[in-house]
Design a protein around this motif. Structure first.
Motif: not given
Length: 348
Positions: A113-119, A140-145, A150-159
């Motif tokens: 349930x990727x949209x729910x997880x992202x929300x 992760x859930x953005x990449x799975x979608x 969008x995923x890369x932008x979040x991964x950059x912040x996560x790291x």
């Protein structure tokens, strides 16, 4: 942040940490925590039911219930439990609410349930804007979608930040690789090696080089490692496997186990080596031992699939088909297993 959307803790985090929070109040809750720490989830769940009837701390109990369901792969039930725990929260948001929201988001992600997880991650980050766990999960859930940018932008912040979180980096690399973005994942790995040239341990450098495909360099570093868990053994053996040296890899795994260490993950790799060496009977024995010892959902999935493969190699197609039927009942969305089952139906 809405209370009914919730919290995250990655499955790679130890159960000891998962069961943290308030000190257990009440005899049943204390026993449930102990059972969870010992990976005895069925016992924990039955004890939680007793604790609920006894009127013990409902917020803690539903949280712990959700953790058990999450670890058992019962993701919809886990989400429901975390929501029930959030409903017991007070009027002010506290760190446990954030924790519960992360758990709930993880349950949704594992349930697909990727949209729910992202929300839910959005709500966490609105409250705690620097929460790197939430950035990782949302990426992760953005990449799975299929939202790579969008995923890369979040991964950059996560790291981001001064500290290198190698476990997080490993998880991000693996999801990028699984979705066809291995090159981007390796950029992250190389950056970490460059940044941590003087500070990373041999173990951390070794596993980074393993994922980069530089197996000889990784092997040399891992052989020097003083890491006390099964990590160095796992990656050292995987290096020998990648180099095609299954005898060496098997000896690494066997040496670790013969020292009295228990690790279903190591036994799984040993079984893979045994199959590659043509010793299918021993591999099946090793797999059975690991299945009896492990309560890890993803690992048991891998072990059960490898068991089917071993039966196939032995031409015991009846056993393979029976095991595959049970496997698909547990993992109906596994496309690789579905294709394998179509093959098995042609065998007698």
């Amino acid at each position: 942040m809405k209370r009914h959307v919730g919290a995250v803790l990655l499955l790679t985090v130890s159960l000891g940490m998962c069961a943290c929070g308030k000190q257990a109040k009440g005899d049943f809750l204390a026993k449930a925590y102990e059972a969870t720490t010992n990976l005895e989830y069925d016992t924990a769940l039955s004890t939680i039911d007793q604790a609920l009837l006894a009127g013990e701390d409902m917020r803690e109990l539903y949280r712990l219930q959700g953790i058990c369901f999450l670890q058992m792969g019962r993701y919809d039930e886990a989400a429901s439990a975390f929501e029930s725990s959030l409903q017991q929260s007070g009027s002010l948001i506290d760190t446990m609410d954030v924790d519960l929201n992360f758990y709930l988001a993880k349950a949704y992600e594992k349930a697909g349930k990727y949209p729910e997880a992202a929300t839910i991650c959005d709500h966490i980050l609105a409250y705690a804007k620097d929460n790197q766990d939430a950035y990782e999960l949302r990426g992760t859930v953005k990449l799975l979608q299929d939202d790579f940018e969008g995923a890369k932008a979040d991964f950059d912040k996560a790291l981001a930040g001064k500290s290198l979180h190698i476990d997080r980096l490993e998880r991000i690399y693996e999801v990028l690789d699984s979705k066809g973005y291995k090159d981007q994942g390796q950029i992250y790995l190389q950056n970490a090696i460059d940044r941590g040239a003087k500070t990373l341990s041999e173990y951390d450098k070794g596993r980074l080089y393993y994922f980069l495909g530089e197996y000889e360099t990784a092997r040399e570093l891992l052989e020097k490692s003083t890491e006390s868990g099964d990590g160095s053994t796992y990656f050292l053996g995987k290096c020998w496997e990648a180099l095609g040296e299954y005898n060496y890899a098997a000896s690494v795994y066997q040496s670790y186990l013969q020292q009295g260490n228990k690790s279903a993950r190591i036994e799984n790799q040993l079984a893979i080596c045994q199959m590659n060496l043509g010793d299918y009977d021993t591999a099946l024995t090793t797999i059975q031992t690991a299945l009896e010892e492990s309560d890890d959902v993803e690992l048991k999935k891998s072990l059960r699939f490898n068991q089917i493969v071993a039966y196939e190699y032995k031409s015991e197609f009846g056993k393979a088909k029976a095991a595959m039927t049970e496997y698909l009942a547990s993992y109906p969305d596994d496309e690789k297993a579905q294709r394998e089952y179509e093959f098995l139906k042609t065998r007698k």
